[in-house]
Design a protein around this motif. Structure first.
Motif, PDB file in Angstrom:
ATOM      1  N   SER A  29       1.427  -1.270  -7.476  1.00 17.88           N
ATOM      2  CA  SER A  29       1.097   0.058  -7.993  1.00 17.88           C
ATOM      3  C   SER A  29       2.272   0.649  -8.747  1.00 17.88           C
ATOM      4  CB  SER A  29       0.719   1.009  -6.849  1.00 17.88           C
ATOM      5  OG  SER A  29      -0.367   0.510  -6.096  1.00 17.88           O
TER       6      SER A  29
ATOM      7  N   PRO B   5      -1.437  -5.224  -3.049  1.00 17.99           N
ATOM      8  CA  PRO B   5      -1.534  -4.437  -4.282  1.00 17.99           C
ATOM      9  C   PRO B   5      -0.169  -4.183  -4.919  1.00 17.99           C
ATOM     10  CG  PRO B   5      -1.755  -3.005  -2.383  1.00 17.99           C
ATOM     11  CD  PRO B   5      -1.688  -4.409  -1.844  1.00 17.99           C
TER      12      PRO B   5
ATOM     13  N   THR C  51       0.834  -1.195   0.000  1.00 13.59           N
ATOM     14  CA  THR C  51       0.000   0.000   0.000  1.00 13.59           C
ATOM     15  C   THR C  51       0.868   1.244   0.000  1.00 13.59           C
ATOM     16  OG1 THR C  51      -1.707  -1.171   1.252  1.00 13.59           O
ATOM     17  CG2 THR C  51      -1.820   1.238   1.208  1.00 13.59           C
TER      18      THR C  51
ATOM     19  N   LYS D 288      -3.016   1.571  -9.161  1.00  7.75           N
ATOM     20  CA  LYS D 288      -2.970   0.136  -8.846  1.00  7.75           C
ATOM     21  C   LYS D 288      -3.114  -0.660 -10.130  1.00  7.75           C
ATOM     22  CE  LYS D 288      -6.415  -1.769  -6.644  1.00  7.75           C
ATOM     23  NZ  LYS D 288      -7.352  -2.080  -5.544  1.00  7.75           N
TER      24      LYS D 288
END
Length: 296
Positions: free
Chosen positions: A268, A266, A145, A155
């Protein structure tokens, strides 16, 4: 050197805080960089840069001129890229987590460069916090994150995390059946590059995520070392499934506590909030998103 090239030189100096490093980035002699700034300052009648023995920084006028240069250069790139058949070109500097690069990006890079033959990529590897402006990086690909509010984060994937151990570890400590039964078990510590703290193990129990810290004889901050220690039977680890596929096939790692998965992680792409995306950065981000969509 024309004015636009001089602007490109000036912005690179401001971002890299060094005449020498800027010259290396641009592939020109240091004297060319120095002359470009002198000509700009003479034309404008102001001092753009403050020079010391250790660092170069913009004056107040230089900072204002730097922001105007960014807008002008970005507008020119967009204008040139708007014509049919025009493709982005120039050097693209990206920083990518090494494991992600080897699994997702590098195997597909030939196709990207075939489609954009005038883009030249410099790729560094890491998972530390990066000052994109100061280090001259256009964008970074990161797992986890994002915490930096100065960056825009797009993302591009969610990676399934799994708990693994080596057969030798299971033989020594037994196969756990529930996270609450981990007394006597061990983990390999993974230290966050952002905080320096060992990350806890996560398990989803009845829809709730719970964290566990187990004794750890060894802690590391590199993914490859983390997995290598697990294969040596040093403890439990949690990593994205893709990272362990080969070791699962050879039997060097086994999945444990599969009914209590960690939360997904995630991936990104991050880039500066106050900078307009150049066409080459834009097409790279779109390509990275497509690659992860196909393979994750």
């Amino acid at each position: 050197m024309d004015r636009l090239d001089a602007m490109r030189v000036f912005t690179r100096i401001v971002e890299r805080r060094s005449f020498t490093v800027a010259a290396q980035d641009l592939g020109v002699p240091r004297s060319t960089v120095t002359d470009a700034v002198k000509q700009l300052e003479a034309r404008l009648g102001i001092r753009l840069l403050q020079r010391t023995t250790r660092v170069v920084s913009p004056t107040l006028d230089g900072e204002a001129y730097y922001q105007r240069c960014l807008n002008i250069l970005s507008d020119i790139e967009d204008a040139e890229g708007a014509f049919a058949g025009a493709k982005p070109k120039g050097q693209l500097r990206v920083d990518v987590h090494g494991t992600l690069a080897r699994h997702f990006i590098l195997p597909n890079l030939r196709a990207f460069l075939a489609n954009y033959p005038e883009i030249e990529i410099y790729m560094s590897e890491g998972d530390r916090l990066v000052d994109l402006i100061r280090e001259g990086i256009d964008c970074v690909v990161r797992v986890g994150t994002p915490q930096d509010s100065d960056m825009i984060a797009r993302k591009v994937a969610m990676l399934d995390e799994v708990t693994f151990a080596a057969p030798s570890y299971i033989e020594a400590y037994g196969m756990p059946t529930h996270p609450d039964g981990l007394d006597g078990h061990r983990m390999i510590g993974f230290r966050s590059s952002a905080t320096g703290r060992v990350l806890p193990l996560e398990f989803t129990i009845n829809g709730q995520v719970r964290e566990y810290i187990l004794p750890a004889t060894v802690s590391v901050n590199a993914a490859e070392s983390y997995v290598s220690l697990a294969k040596l039977g040093m403890g439990l680890i949690q990593i994205p499934r893709y990272h362990a596929n080969a070791d699962l096939e050879t039997g060097q790692l086994v999945e444990v506590l599969k009914d209590f998965p960690p939360t997904s992680t995630p991936v990104s792409v991050l880039y500066p909030r106050d900078r307009q995306l150049s066409p080459r950065v834009r097409v790279f981000i779109e390509w990275v998103a497509a690659v992860f969509n196909q393979k994750s």
